[in-house]
Each structure stands twice: as structure tokens, then as C-alpha cells.
Design a protein around this motif. Sequence first.
Motif, mmCIF file in Angstrom:
data_model
loop_
_atom_site.group_PDB
_atom_site.id
_atom_site.type_symbol
_atom_site.label_atom_id
_atom_site.label_comp_id
_atom_site.label_asym_id
_atom_site.label_seq_id
_atom_site.Cartn_x
_atom_site.Cartn_y
_atom_site.Cartn_z
ATOM 1 N N ALA A 39 38.703 30.545 49.203
ATOM 2 C CA ALA A 39 39.025 32.593 49.896
ATOM 3 C C ALA A 39 38.621 32.389 51.622
ATOM 4 N N ASP A 40 39.608 33.203 51.825
ATOM 5 C CA ASP A 40 39.518 33.228 53.683
ATOM 6 C C ASP A 40 39.265 35.122 53.492
ATOM 7 N N LEU A 41 38.617 35.233 53.540
ATOM 8 C CA LEU A 41 37.514 36.068 54.073
ATOM 9 C C LEU A 41 36.896 37.085 55.138
ATOM 10 N N GLY A 42 37.739 36.080 56.286
ATOM 11 C CA GLY A 42 37.169 36.723 57.655
ATOM 12 C C GLY A 42 35.983 35.938 57.943
ATOM 13 N N GLY A 95 26.839 42.976 52.905
ATOM 14 C CA GLY A 95 28.022 42.608 53.266
ATOM 15 C C GLY A 95 28.452 41.106 52.689
ATOM 16 N N THR A 96 26.493 40.654 51.915
ATOM 17 C CA THR A 96 27.555 39.610 51.183
ATOM 18 C C THR A 96 27.841 40.313 50.030
ATOM 19 N N SER A 97 26.785 41.330 49.253
ATOM 20 C CA SER A 97 27.278 41.700 47.607
ATOM 21 C C SER A 97 28.188 42.420 47.133
ATOM 22 N N ILE A 98 29.076 42.978 48.441
ATOM 23 C CA ILE A 98 30.707 43.145 48.296
ATOM 24 C C ILE A 98 31.565 41.583 48.112
ATOM 25 N N ALA A 99 31.045 40.856 48.632
ATOM 26 C CA ALA A 99 32.420 39.687 48.741
ATOM 27 C C ALA A 99 32.270 39.561 47.273
ATOM 28 N N ARG A 100 31.146 39.150 46.604
ATOM 29 C CA ARG A 100 31.553 38.218 45.394
ATOM 30 C C ARG A 100 32.591 38.714 44.064
ATOM 31 N N ALA A 186 28.498 34.210 55.651
ATOM 32 C CA ALA A 186 29.641 34.902 56.284
ATOM 33 C C ALA A 186 30.886 36.071 56.286
ATOM 34 N N ASN A 187 32.398 36.584 56.205
ATOM 35 C CA ASN A 187 33.487 37.331 55.819
ATOM 36 C C ASN A 187 32.879 38.363 56.615
ATOM 37 N N GLU A 281 23.705 41.141 60.322
ATOM 38 C CA GLU A 281 24.472 41.190 62.038
ATOM 39 C C GLU A 281 25.938 41.401 61.191
ATOM 40 N N THR A 282 26.228 43.353 61.356
ATOM 41 C CA THR A 282 26.873 43.648 60.336
ATOM 42 C C THR A 282 27.781 44.779 61.900
ATOM 43 N N PRO A 283 27.832 44.422 62.297
ATOM 44 C CA PRO A 283 27.586 44.556 63.856
ATOM 45 C C PRO A 283 29.731 45.549 63.727
#
Length: 410
Positions: A39-42, A95-100, A186-187, A281-283
Amino acid sequence: MTKKSPKKVVLAYSGGLDTSVILKWLQTTYGCEVVTFTADLGQGEELEPARKKAELLGIKPENIFIEDLREEFVRDFVFPMFRANALYEGQYLLGTSIARPLISKKQIDIARKTGADAVAHGATGKGNDQVRFELAYYAMEPDITIIAPWREWDLTSRTKLLEFAEAHQIPIAKDKRGEAPFSVDANLLHSSSEGKVLEDPNDAAPELVYQRTIAPEDAPDKATEITIDFEKGDPVAIDGARLSPATLLAKLNELGKANGIGRLDLVENRFVGMKSRGIYETPGGTILHKAHRGIESITLDREALHLKESLMPKYAELVYYGFWFAPEREMLQALIDKSQELVTGQVRVKLYKGNVEVTGRTSPYSLYDKELVTFEEGAVAYDHRDAEGFIKLNALRLRTLAARKKKTGL
């Protein structure tokens, strides 16, 4: 083995050492056909090498799936979560949680498409991700067989992984042979780093850990000011230019990085029961979180806002624990989305050396009334004398308690 031997497995595959070893291990242990999904999640990595590596390891071209999910990720997962202002333990933007759940959803979709009877992931037996993946799998396909190699195999060290790779002719880049100083996920929303040099929570993280932000002290001495337009709780434009969800978040990431925004050094409580230390890091997300709260401040009724805020910790916990597809999360989402119907307008934000400051907010649905709050006399629908009765009514129980205390001394 007690687990039913699968015939075809869909593996969440990055092309790295761990998932390449898992791919070969599935073939040798279960003798099954493997389908890879990347998956490309950025995450900022080239994904075609994963295709070539899968082909090299014997995967048929029709069993290799690589999908660009950046827009879907931001539109259908990140933005709904940000409507809730979700922060796990008051700090972590998840950030990690929401990608799964998205990765899990696509694995199940591919399993259905290819006739696979099992799915596999590379999460370890100590972390949260194994829970997040598997709760999502079961929520969508209750009888699916799940293979979690890190809970089954005896490849318990990097040395053993490398030995297995060499024994099965799995190519390993020279820079991947040494022990990594920390692990990274990362995503498009964030990057997280943990383990090794970060395991002692009393040791400051070395600067080399940070990949998405410059140090705040190195940020420009002049502030950057931008505007963000919202429609029904979602950001739609920066400085008047309408952007797609993924493009907008990427732009906020650039602005956040340049101004040293979005760093978090956190010791958190994992769902599995232990504490862990992570560098997040969540800019762009940090800017978006502040701006969204800014537009809500003038468009949400007091009690609606307070109710929403009281529910936020539960919502954040559900996302962190992996219950994205659970009915209670969906129920909360419906309430949150109802609250966002008039959260439309523009927020002005100042970015300066790690800080995000809301400096202005306007909305066609604003509840802010200058005539009501002004200290100057005006034709307002507020009689100061009404406050006396309001206060006395609210003080009634306090006066009753005070009278009892005066009478009994208790």
C-alpha cells in the motif's frame, strides 16, 4: 499445527527484510500460494522495488497488488478522525493506528478477489498492530485464517532473520545488514520511531531520529501565516487554493516541517499492557488539529462542543486499540459528523518555531455575537439584572449544603 493450513495467503508486504522473510517462510512452512499487497499511504518510499522483489521470490505477476491509497487514506480515515479532534492519552494524533484499518480492508478485498483463504501480517507479538490488523480482519471476514509469523516462528533475532534470508537466496541490501538503531513506521500523516536507542525514556532522542521536521530552534525567525478553509469539518483549501485531501495534507506537512512543528516524545500505554516510548512527527496533522478546533470554537454550540469533547478520549481509545470497524466507533462517528454540519469557514494560523497559533476565525454560521459580548452599552438581548436569578438558582444546592454544614458542623 493447530492452525488450519491455508491454500492461499494475502500478505501485507513492504519488500523489506522482515516481510520478504515472511513471504518465503509462508511458502516453506505452509506450502501455500502467496499474494502480496503493498500500500502507498504516503510513506515516501518507492514501491516498484517491492514488485520486483516479490517476482524474484516466485510470486506470479497476477498475485502482486500495489495500490496508491493516499487519497482514500486521508479522505476516509484521517479526516473523519480529525473531525473528532482525537488524541490518545491527550497527546498522540494516532498516525500509525489510523493506517491499519485501511490496509486490513484492502487485504480482505484482495482475498475475496483472488479466492485466498488466509491473510498474514508482519506485526510482532508485543505491539498494538497485531491487534489492530486482526480485529479489522475479523470484523470484515469472521472466518478468515490469520497467520502472524512473529507469534509462530523461531526467528527471534535479526541474526536468525539474516541467516534464513541467505539460506533462501533472499537479496539483502548492504545497508540493511547491520542492526537498525531504531524502527520506523511512516505514512502521509506521520512518522513514528521506537526501539533500540529510544528504549530508555530518560535519554533524549538523538536528532537523527527526526525525519519529517527540522528542529524548532533551526526554524525561520519570521512567522509563516496561512489560512485554512473548512467545509463540514474537513479542510478543503490553503490560502484560498482548493486541494484534494492528500494534496492538502502533504502541503501542511511541508509547512509544518519548515517551521519545526509536530514533534512528540511520548511514553504511552499499549493496548497489550506495557508502556512504550515513541518519537512521533505529525507536522501537518498538528496544524490541522489546531485549526479545526479554531473553526469549531465559533460554530459549535457550547453543550454540543462539551459533549463532543467528553466523548473524544473514548473515540481516540477505540482507534488506538483497533476498533475502527466496531459499532461503537461508527456510532460515535455519526454523532461527530452530525456536529460538523455547520463547521464551515476560514481559520488564520501562524506557524513559528514549533508553535501553531490560531490568530483569526470566521464563518457564515458563526455563533459569536459581538453585541452580546461587548463591554460597551448597546442594543443587545441581554439584561444584566437577569444574572442575579440565574446565579441564585445555580447556587441553591450550594446554599443548602452550606446551611447544613453550619447547623451540624459536618
